[in-house]
Design a protein around this motif. Structure first.
Motif, mmCIF file in Angstrom:
data_model
loop_
_atom_site.group_PDB
_atom_site.id
_atom_site.type_symbol
_atom_site.label_atom_id
_atom_site.label_comp_id
_atom_site.label_asym_id
_atom_site.label_seq_id
_atom_site.Cartn_x
_atom_site.Cartn_y
_atom_site.Cartn_z
ATOM 1 N N LEU A 128 -16.190 -1.713 -17.311
ATOM 2 C CA LEU A 128 -15.478 -0.957 -18.337
ATOM 3 C C LEU A 128 -15.831 -1.520 -19.710
ATOM 4 C CD1 LEU A 128 -12.702 0.961 -18.479
ATOM 5 C CD2 LEU A 128 -11.745 -1.194 -19.184
ATOM 6 N N TYR A 129 -15.768 -2.853 -19.793
ATOM 7 C CA TYR A 129 -16.093 -3.533 -21.036
ATOM 8 C C TYR A 129 -17.586 -3.440 -21.338
ATOM 9 C CZ TYR A 129 -17.386 -7.532 -23.827
ATOM 10 O OH TYR A 129 -17.946 -8.322 -24.770
ATOM 11 N N GLY A 130 -18.392 -3.693 -20.306
ATOM 12 C CA GLY A 130 -19.837 -3.768 -20.497
ATOM 13 C C GLY A 130 -20.446 -2.467 -20.980
ATOM 14 N N PHE A 131 -20.052 -1.377 -20.375
ATOM 15 C CA PHE A 131 -20.633 -0.090 -20.758
ATOM 16 C C PHE A 131 -20.287 0.260 -22.190
ATOM 17 C CE2 PHE A 131 -21.167 1.009 -16.169
ATOM 18 C CZ PHE A 131 -22.499 1.343 -16.252
ATOM 19 N N HIS A 132 -19.076 -0.069 -22.585
ATOM 20 C CA HIS A 132 -18.695 0.224 -23.971
ATOM 21 C C HIS A 132 -19.533 -0.594 -24.943
ATOM 22 C CE1 HIS A 132 -16.398 -1.082 -27.558
ATOM 23 N NE2 HIS A 132 -16.330 0.210 -27.723
ATOM 24 N N GLU A 133 -19.706 -1.860 -24.599
ATOM 25 C CA GLU A 133 -20.380 -2.769 -25.530
ATOM 26 C C GLU A 133 -21.847 -2.369 -25.731
ATOM 27 O OE1 GLU A 133 -18.806 -5.596 -26.760
ATOM 28 O OE2 GLU A 133 -20.456 -6.833 -27.479
ATOM 29 N N ILE A 134 -22.513 -1.913 -24.670
ATOM 30 C CA ILE A 134 -23.936 -1.599 -24.871
ATOM 31 C C ILE A 134 -24.103 -0.374 -25.747
ATOM 32 C CG2 ILE A 134 -24.949 -2.680 -22.835
ATOM 33 C CD1 ILE A 134 -24.977 0.119 -21.592
ATOM 34 N N ALA A 135 -23.061 0.443 -25.860
ATOM 35 C CA ALA A 135 -23.186 1.617 -26.718
ATOM 36 C C ALA A 135 -23.180 1.228 -28.195
ATOM 37 C CB ALA A 135 -22.061 2.594 -26.423
ATOM 38 N N PRO B 390 -23.420 -7.023 -23.104
ATOM 39 C CA PRO B 390 -23.293 -6.791 -21.669
ATOM 40 C C PRO B 390 -24.488 -6.107 -21.017
ATOM 41 C CG PRO B 390 -21.387 -5.987 -22.800
ATOM 42 C CD PRO B 390 -22.363 -6.355 -23.841
ATOM 43 N N LEU B 391 -24.450 -6.150 -19.697
ATOM 44 C CA LEU B 391 -25.458 -5.583 -18.829
ATOM 45 C C LEU B 391 -26.823 -6.200 -19.110
ATOM 46 C CD1 LEU B 391 -24.299 -1.896 -18.566
ATOM 47 C CD2 LEU B 391 -23.379 -3.942 -17.542
ATOM 48 N N SER B 392 -26.814 -7.429 -19.595
ATOM 49 C CA SER B 392 -28.042 -8.202 -19.688
ATOM 50 C C SER B 392 -27.732 -9.572 -19.089
ATOM 51 C CB SER B 392 -28.462 -8.355 -21.145
ATOM 52 O OG SER B 392 -27.498 -9.107 -21.829
ATOM 53 N N ALA B 393 -28.801 -10.289 -18.706
ATOM 54 C CA ALA B 393 -28.593 -11.577 -18.047
ATOM 55 C C ALA B 393 -27.772 -12.525 -18.919
ATOM 56 C CB ALA B 393 -29.946 -12.193 -17.722
ATOM 57 N N GLY B 394 -28.047 -12.503 -20.217
ATOM 58 C CA GLY B 394 -27.353 -13.424 -21.119
ATOM 59 C C GLY B 394 -25.859 -13.208 -21.134
ATOM 60 N N PHE B 395 -25.447 -11.963 -20.958
ATOM 61 C CA PHE B 395 -24.017 -11.690 -20.959
ATOM 62 C C PHE B 395 -23.342 -12.346 -19.765
ATOM 63 C CE2 PHE B 395 -20.511 -9.043 -19.386
ATOM 64 C CZ PHE B 395 -19.614 -9.382 -20.369
ATOM 65 N N PHE B 396 -23.931 -12.149 -18.582
ATOM 66 C CA PHE B 396 -23.326 -12.772 -17.405
ATOM 67 C C PHE B 396 -23.280 -14.282 -17.574
ATOM 68 C CE2 PHE B 396 -23.447 -9.255 -14.200
ATOM 69 C CZ PHE B 396 -22.168 -9.468 -13.764
ATOM 70 N N GLY B 397 -24.357 -14.839 -18.134
ATOM 71 C CA GLY B 397 -24.387 -16.274 -18.365
ATOM 72 C C GLY B 397 -23.187 -16.714 -19.184
ATOM 73 N N LYS B 398 -22.974 -16.064 -20.336
ATOM 74 C CA LYS B 398 -21.854 -16.432 -21.203
ATOM 75 C C LYS B 398 -20.537 -16.159 -20.498
ATOM 76 C CE LYS B 398 -23.649 -16.411 -25.795
ATOM 77 N NZ LYS B 398 -24.968 -15.780 -25.655
ATOM 78 N N PHE B 399 -20.506 -15.054 -19.786
ATOM 79 C CA PHE B 399 -19.287 -14.661 -19.086
ATOM 80 C C PHE B 399 -18.838 -15.761 -18.137
ATOM 81 C CE2 PHE B 399 -17.275 -12.423 -15.530
ATOM 82 C CZ PHE B 399 -16.247 -11.802 -16.210
ATOM 83 N N PHE B 400 -19.770 -16.237 -17.312
ATOM 84 C CA PHE B 400 -19.403 -17.280 -16.354
ATOM 85 C C PHE B 400 -18.969 -18.538 -17.078
ATOM 86 C CE2 PHE B 400 -22.572 -15.066 -13.448
ATOM 87 C CZ PHE B 400 -21.579 -14.347 -12.833
ATOM 88 N N ILE B 401 -19.690 -18.864 -18.148
ATOM 89 C CA ILE B 401 -19.364 -20.101 -18.857
ATOM 90 C C ILE B 401 -17.987 -20.013 -19.502
ATOM 91 C CG2 ILE B 401 -19.957 -21.341 -20.963
ATOM 92 C CD1 ILE B 401 -22.780 -21.398 -19.943
ATOM 93 N N PHE B 402 -17.693 -18.867 -20.121
ATOM 94 C CA PHE B 402 -16.365 -18.732 -20.730
ATOM 95 C C PHE B 402 -15.290 -18.752 -19.649
ATOM 96 C CE2 PHE B 402 -16.448 -18.124 -25.269
ATOM 97 C CZ PHE B 402 -17.803 -18.057 -25.500
ATOM 98 N N GLN B 403 -15.635 -18.223 -18.493
ATOM 99 C CA GLN B 403 -14.640 -18.217 -17.431
ATOM 100 C C GLN B 403 -14.298 -19.625 -16.968
ATOM 101 O OE1 GLN B 403 -15.589 -15.783 -14.010
ATOM 102 N NE2 GLN B 403 -14.029 -16.969 -12.958
ATOM 103 N N VAL B 404 -15.323 -20.467 -16.731
ATOM 104 C CA VAL B 404 -15.012 -21.821 -16.279
ATOM 105 C C VAL B 404 -14.307 -22.603 -17.382
ATOM 106 C CG1 VAL B 404 -16.777 -21.983 -14.525
ATOM 107 C CG2 VAL B 404 -17.328 -22.687 -16.819
ATOM 108 N N THR B 405 -14.675 -22.344 -18.643
ATOM 109 C CA THR B 405 -14.002 -23.048 -19.736
ATOM 110 C C THR B 405 -12.529 -22.676 -19.788
ATOM 111 O OG1 THR B 405 -16.071 -22.757 -20.904
ATOM 112 C CG2 THR B 405 -14.262 -23.639 -22.154
ATOM 113 N N PHE B 406 -12.279 -21.392 -19.606
ATOM 114 C CA PHE B 406 -10.907 -20.897 -19.553
ATOM 115 C C PHE B 406 -10.137 -21.581 -18.435
ATOM 116 C CE2 PHE B 406 -9.649 -16.941 -21.840
ATOM 117 C CZ PHE B 406 -8.295 -17.183 -21.803
ATOM 118 N N GLN B 407 -10.802 -21.630 -17.270
ATOM 119 C CA GLN B 407 -10.156 -22.185 -16.083
ATOM 120 C C GLN B 407 -9.735 -23.637 -16.311
ATOM 121 O OE1 GLN B 407 -12.780 -21.083 -13.034
ATOM 122 N NE2 GLN B 407 -11.209 -20.934 -11.479
#
Lengths: 487, 479
Positions: A128-135, B390-407
């Motif tokens: 939901l978040y990702g699709f919005h952001e790429i736009a 989002p929907l790029s490799a870098g996003f998932f990378g940051k996503f996981f890192i922010f998640q563990v930091t949050f945790q």
């Protein structure tokens, strides 16, 4: 496979074809046209008796984390999807001949359309978040490349504001995700809502505030609104149509999906804060709109102002007001898109939109004047248009909340402010209409074109207005579906 | 198969190619690179063969745990990419080296990274300070040569000298730190460091902390964490572009593996761990702020990438500071893989644009879309991924890192991270802006790409996009 997937994939396929050398305009018209028909089919095929989530599809990505790619739609998503395909089709249809890289322009529009379809059909907050952001990226490229006025500054401002806003949303989503016990964590917002309703997870109410700030920035909630007017005034007309018409509604959609079901108590506790902000949206921005002396800025500010009314629908938080908010989202999306399309058409003829350089255009462009009149009426919320149905439901719903709440003062002030807002919007829209289209004809030498709207401009705008009229006269077409989401 | 066989094969490959280069002077140098790439692909394939455990003598030095195996593959892939992008770099090498024959010195440029690769593969397996030190030095020596390879260019020589002096200095720190740790605990093993520390009397913890601090300084130099990042922009700018990419990706990743192995042990000792992790958190914050804020002002693409590399060190350090979370290690591994894909893609585009526009300033990217849509698209994907959209490799990378930091509840770190991300969006989009908003400058011709380069660019784009939707395989291989 979910039929919703086609809505996302088709524009992407069209982009690949265009990059491979297919004629840009025809391909994108075909793709978005097919998408429009497809979404209409899905819209009318939805079973309102059963309700709930239909057209489901779940692809497991990281099962250990509860992260899946889940598509599905209920009445609200379908309404937003229909809005997406309608405005995308119209935006591509009205796109004028471009001098610089036209194929890139169409690719950007298609990309936004695909992102929106993805955002409104994803059940997983992550996507939901990702699709919005790429736009956001194509918006950035489009404003900077084809925009007008101080376009580069506008593009930066919009991108940084929206980037920051969505990042705050992401933090909120992660916080929500981590609030659940570790064995049950999931990014699916249905699961999130269920867990908190069953008291399995206890998300702190500050998460609601994070989401409110994040989504609020995306919807231009006061005081996070300042990106919006300059963006819409500088963006090329099709971009402004898609952004103001649909992309901005994503923030509201996100609040309805995430914040309301998960934080019913926090919505009540912080209602005074939100009411204060939305009154600012309506009154303060309303008066700012009245002070504008250019058509594009007036319409841009008006789109910020109308968000206040929709927020009132959200914060009143009963089925009447929420349905009204959804209906107004749909109606506002169509009317603002039509107005921005007309703005673009005028700008391409006169090169100026400032009131003191324009006047009496109805004599030159009778068709444009007629359509603008309809757009104005719709935007003010005259009976017969969807906006009216939406606003009246919101007022009824909010009043109902006041009566049940034994008359909360802030609510009453907000309702009165919102009603006053209708008057304000009538003032500035009618003023704009008079200044541009009536009075003595002012015609400058340097005008590029003095012909009335061509078919390619007239038809798509008419299409948007006709849909507005149909759903305004028969609002149950949409309400039947939307109600299933709030039951 | 004996796991050491992997490194032996790589070294053998390097020696054979060196011999070929020496005895067949008229050979087309491109073939050496292609042979190197083929050989490395073979070794990469070998890493999936079943490996049996090691003999007693080498076991205390060398491990083949999943972390080591993961990063061995990482190093091989990075070396392959380095060689592959060097193919487009041949004209620059020829211009940069004084030699009688036109091909002089080109062959060695392809062979040096192979030796560096072998030492890096040893390095990520090192579980003893001795092994660590030897393989680290081995890699650094190769880099001394590679960085100052283009001898005619004074900038390159400056970069080489800077790297030599500062690297030698940190080597001193490292050795001194290791001797302190050895002197107090009586062991050079990293694997059993925690056990040895646990037996110590409390008054020897302070001198131990001094040793730990010295070792951390050396590691921070390798990963370019603030305040040990000052060497990096100049060295990056001066070094030959493929070597810059190698330095910025392979050498940094190796530094993180060392840091992880070292800190994992300290984390087990609560009294010591608390202090060290407070320092790590502070380092992460400073690195994030410095890297991102300094990057905003850059006008040179290579320097921009240098500061961005500092910024990404900061993100990985966020996860290092949250090492207690279950997902921290996979998050770091994934981030580095994403970083490999997006940074090398950016460097490839930079290399080609520099070649065809005569400079690596950001304005050289003006109107790239009209000169080569593929290059512009590749750079856009790389920048989007680096910015963490989002929907790029870098996003998932940051996503996981922010998640563990949050945790782990590092809220201060999260706040700094948020500021950094927004700053990052600004300076990465600046590059996209130049490519699309501006018209190409006068006299710049369309760019044609060789087939091999097109393949490499398309592959990297595909990797970034696929990992942006389906990160599971990388994530699982480290869990």
């Amino acid at each position: 496979m979910s039929p919703l997937l086609f809505l996302i994939i088709l524009p992407l396929v069209a982009i690949v074809l265009i990059l491979a050398g297919a004629p840009a305009r025809v391909t994108s018209l075909l793709a978005t046209g097919f998408n429009l028909i497809w979404s209409l089919l899905l819209f009318f095929h939805y079973d309102t008796v059963i309700g709930g989530w239909q057209y489901l599809q779940e692809t497991r990505l990281i099962p250990q984390m509860g992260l899946n790619f889940t598509l599905g739609a209920d009445g609200l998503s379908l309404t937003m999807l229909l809005l997406t395909t309608l405005v995308s089709f119209a935006a591509i249809w009205v796109t004028p001949k471009l001098e610089r890289s036209p194929s890139l322009f169409y690719c950007c529009l298609l990309f936004i359309s695909a992102g929106l379809a993805g955002a409104f059909s994803s059940l997983d907050t992550f996507f939901l978040y990702g699709f919005h952001e790429i736009a956001l990226i194509p918006v950035f490229i489009m404003i900077g490349t084809w925009g007008s006025g101080d376009r580069q500054a506008a593009a930066w401002k919009a991108t940084l504001y929206l980037g920051a806003g969505s990042f705050i949303v992401l933090l909120g989503i992660i916080a929500l995700y981590l609030a659940a016990p570790s064995s049950m964590r999931s990014f699916d917002f249905r699961v999130m809502a269920e867990l908190s309703q069953n008291e399995m997870s206890h998300p702190a109410s500050w998460i609601y505030l994070i989401l409110l700030v994040g989504f609020g920035t995306l919807v231009s909630l006061f005081p996070f609104h300042s990106w919006a007017p300059s963006t819409y005034a500088s963006a090329p007309a099709p971009t402004a149509m898609l952004h103001a018409g649909v992309l901005k509604k994503f923030g509201l959609y996100g609040l309805i999906r995430l914040a309301l079901p998960i934080f019913p108590a926090a919505v009540g506790r912080f209602s005074t804060l939100l009411l204060f902000l939305l009154i600012c949206n309506i009154l303060y921005i309303g008066y700012v709109t009245m002070a504008q002396r250019r058509l594009d800025w007036t319409i841009a500010y008006s789109s910020v102002m109308h968000m206040g009314t929709i927020f009132l629908g959200l914060v009143a938080f009963n089925i009447l007001s929420l349905s009204g908010a959804a209906l107004l989202m749909f109606g506002h999306g169509l009317s603002i898109a039509a107005l921005f399309a007309l703005c673009g058409a005028l700008r391409s003829r006169t090169e100026t939109l400032s009131y003191h350089e324009l006047g009496g255009l109805a004599q030159l462009f009778p068709k444009a004047s007629l359509l603008f009149g309809f757009g104005t009426m719709a935007s003010i919320g005259l009976p017969g248009f969807t906006n009216f149905a939406g606003e009246i439901l919101i007022f009824f719903g909010a009043t109902a909340t006041v009566i049940i709440d034994q008359g909360s003062l802030s609510f009453m002030i907000a309702i009165i402010a919102a009603l006053w807002g209708v008057v304000i919007s009538a003032i500035y829209m009618l003023r704009a209409y008079r200044a541009v289209f009536f009075g003595p004809l002012i015609k400058a030498e340097g005008w590029i074109n003095t012909k009335d709207l061509s078919f390619y401009e007239f038809a798509p705008i008419t299409m948007l207005l006709v849909v507005l009229l149909i759903t305004g006269i028969f609002p149950h077409l949409i309400l039947n579906l939307v109600n299933t989401a709030f039951r | 198969m004996n796991p050491l066989f992997l490194e032996y094969t790589v070294v053998l490959l390097g020696i054979i190619l060196l011999m070929v280069e020496a005895f067949l002077p008229d050979l087309d140098k491109k073939k050496i690179a292609l042979a190197g790439i083929a050989g490395l692909f073979f070794v990469l394939f070998l890493t999936w063969m079943p490996l049996h455990s090691l003999s007693i003598e080498s076991a205390p030095f060398y491990t083949t745990d999943p972390l080591a195996l993961f990063f061995k593959r990482f190093m091989i892939v990075m070396t392959i990419i380095t060689l592959w992008m060097s193919l487009d770099f041949i004209p620059v090498i020829q211009r940069g080296i004084p030699g009688e024959r036109p091909g002089a010195g080109v062959g060695e440029f392809f062979i040096l990274p192979i030796f560096a690769c072998a030492s890096l593969m040893w390095l990520v397996s090192a579980i003893s300070f001795i092994m660590l030190f030897v393989s680290l030095e081995c890699m650094t020596v190769v880099l001394y040569i590679s960085i100052s390879y283009l001898r005619k260019d004074p900038k390159t020589l400056e970069a080489g000298t800077k790297y030599l002096i500062l690297s030698a200095l940190t080597t001193g720190f490292l050795v001194y730190g290791i001797t302190w740790i050895f002197g107090i605990t009586g062991t050079t093993s990293i694997e059993h460091l925690a056990d040895s520390i646990a037996l110590l009397p409390p008054q020897s913890l302070t001198p131990l902390l001094f040793g730990v601090g010295l070792v951390l300084v050396a590691f921070c130099f390798k990963i370019a964490a603030f305040p040990f990042q000052f060497w990096l922009p100049d060295v990056y700018q001066g070094a030959p572009t493929p070597i810059t990419a190698f330095l910025s990706i392979a050498s940094k990743a190796a530094g993180f593996v060392l840091l992880l192995r070292f800190l994992e042990q300290l984390y087990l000792i609560p009294t010591l761990g608390k202090k060290v992790f407070a320092v790590t958190t502070l380092l992460a914050m400073m690195t994030l702020l410095f890297g991102n804020l300094a990057a905003m002002a850059q006008t040179n693409m290579k320097r921009l990438l240098a500061y961005s590399s500092i910024a990404h060190t900061g993100y990985v350090l966020m996860a290092v500071a949250s090492i207690g979370a279950a997902l921290a290690l996979p998050a770091i591994g994934f981030y580095l893989v994403a970083y490999l894909a997006m940074t090398s893609l950016a460097f490839i585009v930079l290399l080609i644009v520099t070649e065809t526009s005569g400079g690596n300033e950001i304005y050289c990217f003006q109107g790239l879309h009209e000169r080569s849509p593929l290059l512009a698209a590749a750079m856009t994907v790389a920048m989007i991924s680096l910015a963490g959209l989002p929907l790029s490799a870098g996003f998932f990378g940051k996503f996981f890192i922010f998640q563990v930091t949050f945790q782990q509840g590092h809220y201060g770190l999260l706040g700094v991270g948020t500021i950094s991300v927004v700053a990052g969006i600004y300076y990465y989009l600046k590059v996209i802006k130049v490519m699309y908003w501006k018209q190409p400058s006068q006299g710049s011709a369309p760019i044609t790409l060789s087939k091999l380069t097109t393949v490499l660019i398309s592959l990297l784009i595909a990797v970034i996009l696929i990992l942006g939707i389906y990160p599971t395989p990388i994530l699982m291989s480290l869990q």
